[in-house]
Scaffold this active site. Structure first.
Site, PDB file in Angstrom:
ATOM      1  N   CYS A 199       0.863  -1.166   0.000  1.00 15.38           N
ATOM      2  CA  CYS A 199       0.000   0.000   0.000  1.00 15.38           C
ATOM      3  C   CYS A 199       0.912   1.233   0.000  1.00 15.38           C
ATOM      4  O   CYS A 199       2.044   1.181   0.463  1.00 15.38           O
ATOM      5  CB  CYS A 199      -0.878   0.006   1.243  1.00 15.38           C
ATOM      6  SG  CYS A 199      -1.862   1.502   1.381  1.00 15.38           S
ATOM      7  N   ASP A 201       0.718   3.785   1.750  1.00 17.22           N
ATOM      8  CA  ASP A 201       0.811   4.357   3.090  1.00 17.22           C
ATOM      9  C   ASP A 201       2.272   4.511   3.516  1.00 17.22           C
ATOM     10  O   ASP A 201       3.056   3.575   3.389  1.00 17.22           O
ATOM     11  CB  ASP A 201       0.085   3.410   4.060  1.00 17.22           C
ATOM     12  CG  ASP A 201      -0.174   4.064   5.399  1.00 17.22           C
ATOM     13  OD1 ASP A 201       0.814   4.403   6.073  1.00 17.22           O
ATOM     14  OD2 ASP A 201      -1.344   4.228   5.755  1.00 17.22           O
ATOM     15  N   HIS A 261      -2.101  -3.791   5.144  1.00 18.09           N
ATOM     16  CA  HIS A 261      -1.699  -3.459   6.513  1.00 18.09           C
ATOM     17  C   HIS A 261      -2.886  -3.148   7.405  1.00 18.09           C
ATOM     18  O   HIS A 261      -3.986  -2.881   6.927  1.00 18.09           O
ATOM     19  CB  HIS A 261      -0.729  -2.271   6.507  1.00 18.09           C
ATOM     20  CG  HIS A 261      -1.328  -1.011   5.964  1.00 18.09           C
ATOM     21  ND1 HIS A 261      -1.722   0.024   6.758  1.00 18.09           N
ATOM     22  CD2 HIS A 261      -1.616  -0.642   4.698  1.00 18.09           C
ATOM     23  CE1 HIS A 261      -2.228   0.998   6.012  1.00 18.09           C
ATOM     24  NE2 HIS A 261      -2.182   0.617   4.745  1.00 18.09           N
ATOM     25  N   CYS A 296      -5.721   0.828   7.092  1.00 20.78           N
ATOM     26  CA  CYS A 296      -5.510   1.306   5.730  1.00 20.78           C
ATOM     27  C   CYS A 296      -6.606   2.289   5.328  1.00 20.78           C
ATOM     28  O   CYS A 296      -7.785   1.934   5.279  1.00 20.78           O
ATOM     29  CB  CYS A 296      -5.505   0.120   4.777  1.00 20.78           C
ATOM     30  SG  CYS A 296      -5.131   0.605   3.090  1.00 20.78           S
TER      31      CYS A 296
HETATM   32 ZN    ZN Z   1      -3.103   1.393   3.100  1.00 22.40          ZN
END
Ligand code: ZN
Length: 475
Positions: free
Chosen positions: A130, A132, A199, A210
Site C-alpha cells: 500500500c 501508506d 496493513h 488502511c
Molecule cells: Zn493502506
C-alpha cells in the site's frame, strides 16, 4: 517485555543490522525534524541588521544547506515567507539526504539474495505494498531484503495494483530471459513471484488501518488477494504453454511491524484464514535457543499448511516457497525486536507522520517508515485518488498548522532510449501543473510546494532537478 517480565532479546535477531538501521533512521528523520525549530530561530533574527548572513550561517550549521537567498532578501519589506522557506527546506533536505544515501549505497548482499531467490525457484520478485507511508520501510526494514534484490517495488493505495501494468512488467521480465538469459534462461523452470502487502493497526484497528480500505483489515486483505488472483489469471489466460506466476499475500501491523504471511497451498492458492502470525511466533520463540527457534519457524509454516476448517488448503506449497516464507519470517523477527528494543514494542507514532508526498516513481534512496506518502502514477487523472488521500493526510499533519504540503514529483527515464529524458521532464511538468490545478486553492495560498526531479533508470544514478520553465533555474 515478555510475559515473564524479561526484556525482549530474540535469539534470531541480527543485532548489528538493527543498530545500523536505527542510526540511519534517526539520522534521516532528525534532519527533517530539525527544519521547524531552525526556521523558528531564523524568524527571530529577521529584524537584525545582518539577518541574511546570520540566517544562512544557522541554516548551514543546523540543516546542512543554504536557504534560498531571494526569500531572505524579500524579508526586509514585510515579513519572512515562512511557507516558502519551509517548503524549500524540506525539498533541500530531501535532496541532501538522497545524495548521502546514494553515496553510501552499496550492492551489499544484493547478489546473494538474488541467488537465494533463484534457489527458491524465483527469477524475479515484484512487491506491491500500500502507498501508506508507514510501509515505506517495507523492503529494507520490515522484510530485511537488500533493495537491489527486488525487481519492482511500486506502491498503490490499498495495494490495489494495476493488473495490466503488472502484466506488462511480467512480459518485460520474461522477454529479457528469452533475449539475454538474465537472470536465468527462459527454460530454467523458475517463476516470477508477485507479492502484495496490506496493513492494519493492532492498537487502533478502526482508525489507523488502511485509509484506502476504511481501516478494515479484512477488506484490505481481501482486496489485495483478489488483485493477486486476477494477475495470475491474466497471465494464464493470455499466455499458453503453462505460463503462470507465484503469488504471495503479506499483511503488516504498522504499530509493531510484525508480518502475517498467508501460506499458499500446493496449487498456489491462498486464504485469509491460513496465515502465520509472526508476532505470535516471536512470543513463542523469544526464550528459545537459536536452533529451536529456527525449527519452530518451519513448524509454524507446516502447521499453517495443515489448517482445517475455513483456512483449509490443498497441501503445502513447493519447497522454495516454504524456504522463502521461513526467511521472511526470520528476517521480520529482527524487525519486531527493533521496534521492541527501541520503542518498547510499539511505535510512538502509530498514525501518520509523513514528511512529504512523493509522486511518480518514488525515490529508491528513501525506504523509511513514515517518511513519505507515496503516490505512484503516470498521469494525475489515473493517480488522483491516491493524491487525494495524501492531501487529506497532510491536511492534518501540515495544513492545520499553517505549513504547506511538500510534494516531490519524481520520474525515472531510460538514458539508453533517445529523448527519454526530455519526455520524462515534460511529464514532470505536466503532472506538476495538473496537481496545482487540482488543488488550485492550496497552490494560490502558497500551501502546496511542488518540486520536480528526474533520474536515470540505472540504479544509483544522480537525482537531477527540473526547472519549472525551460531555461529558468530550479535552485
Ligand atoms: Zn493502506
Amino acid at each position: 517485555m515478555t510475559d515473564s517480565g524479561r526484556p525482549c532479546r530474540h535469539p534470531l535477531t541480527n543485532v548489528a543490522e538493527n543498530q545500523r538501521l536505527l542510526a540511519h533512521e534517526q539520522a534521516v528523520k532528525g534532519r527533517f525534524d530539525a527544519i521547524v525549530p531552525v526556521l523558528r530561530r531564523i524568524v527571530g533574527l529577521q529584524h537584525e541588521p545582518d539577518f541574511i548572513e546570520r540566517a544562512q550561517a544557522v541554516a548551514r550549521e543546523q540543516l546542512g544547506f543554504d536557504l534560498p537567498a531571494r526569500i531572505l532578501e524579500d524579508a526586509w519589506i514585510g515579513s519572512l515567507d515562512m511557507r516558502a522557506l519551509y517548503g524549500e527546506s524540506v525539498m533541500r533536505t530531501l535532496r541532501l539526504m538522497a545524495e548521502q544515501a546514494r553515496a553510501a549505497r552499496t550492492q551489499q548482499g544484493g547478489d546473494d539474495v538474488v541467488s537465494f531467490f533463484l534457489d527458491c525457484g524465483f527469477h524475479a520478485v515484484d512487491i506491491t505494498p500500500c502507498s501508506d507511508g508507514r510501509l515505506k520501510g517495507l523492503v529494507r526494514y520490515i522484510l530485511r531484503l537488500p533493495d537491489t534484490a527486488v525487481r519492482s517495488l511500486k506502491a498503490y493505495a490499498g495495494a490495489m495494483f494495476d493488473v495490466e501494468a503488472n502484466v506488462k512488467r511480467w512480459i518485460e521480465t520474461e522477454l529479457m530471459r528469452y533475449r539475454e538469459g538474465r537472470p536465468v534462461a527462459a527454460d530454467a523452470g523458475t517463476r516470477y513471484l508477485k507479492v502484495a502487502v496490506y496493513h492494519w493497526s493492532s492498537s487502533d484497528p478502526t482508525h489507523e488501518g488502511c485509509a484506502a480500505h476504511a481501516s478494515n483489515e479484512r477488506q484490505a486483505a481481501e482486496g489485495a488477494l483478489q488483485r493477486l488472483r486476477e494477475f495470475r489469471q491474466a497471465i494464464e489466460n493470455s499466455f499458453c504453454c503453462g505460463a503462470s506466476v507465484d503469488t504471495l499475500l503479506i499483511g503488516v501491523d504498522t504499530d509493531t511491524d510484525a508480518i502475517k504471511v498467508h501460506v499458499p497451498d500446493a496449487d498456489g492458492e491462498m486464504s485469509l484464514y491460513r496465515a502465520v502470525d509472526n508476532l505470535e511466533l516471536y512470543r513463542q520463540t523469544v526464550g528459545d535457543e537459536q536452533n529451536d527457534a529456527r525449527i519452530k519457524v518451519y513448524q509454524a509454516i507446516q502447521g499453517t499448511s495443515a489448517a482445517t476448517g475455513w483456512g483449509v488448503g490443498r497441501g503445502e506449497p513447493h519447497e522454495g516457497m516454504r524456504r522463502l516464507i521461513a526467511t521472511l519470517l526470520i528476517n521480520n523477527l529482527s524487525q519486531i525486536e527493533y521496534v521492541c528494543g527501541t520503542w518498547g514494542g510499539r511505535y510512538p507514532d502509530i498514525g501518520h507522520a509523513e514528511r512529504f508526498i512523493s509522486v511518480g516513481d518514488g525515490f529508491e534512496e528513501f525506504q523509511l517508515r513514515n517518511l513519505a506518502y507515496f503516490a505512484h502514477l503516470h498521469t494525475v487523472e489515473e493517480g488522483a485518488p491516491d493524491i487525494d488521500v495524501g492531501i487529506k493526510i497532510f491536511n492534518r499533519l501540515n495544513l492545520m498548522h499553517g505549513l504547506p504540503v511538500p510534494l516531490a514529483v519524481h520520474f525515472r527515464y531510460d538514458g539508453r532510449v533517445p529523448s527519454s529524458r526530455e519526455r520524462t521532464v515534460e511529464r514532470c511538468r505536466r503532472v506538476k501543473a495538473a496537481i496545482e490545478s487540482r488543488y488550485a486553492d492550496l497552490a494560490q495560498k502558497g500551501l502546496l510546494v511542488c518540486t520536480m526531479t528526474v533520474q536515470d533508470a540505472r540504479s544509483g544514478s544522480p537525482i537531477e532537478s527540473v526547472a519549472t520553465y525551460n531555461g529558468s533555474d530550479a535552485g
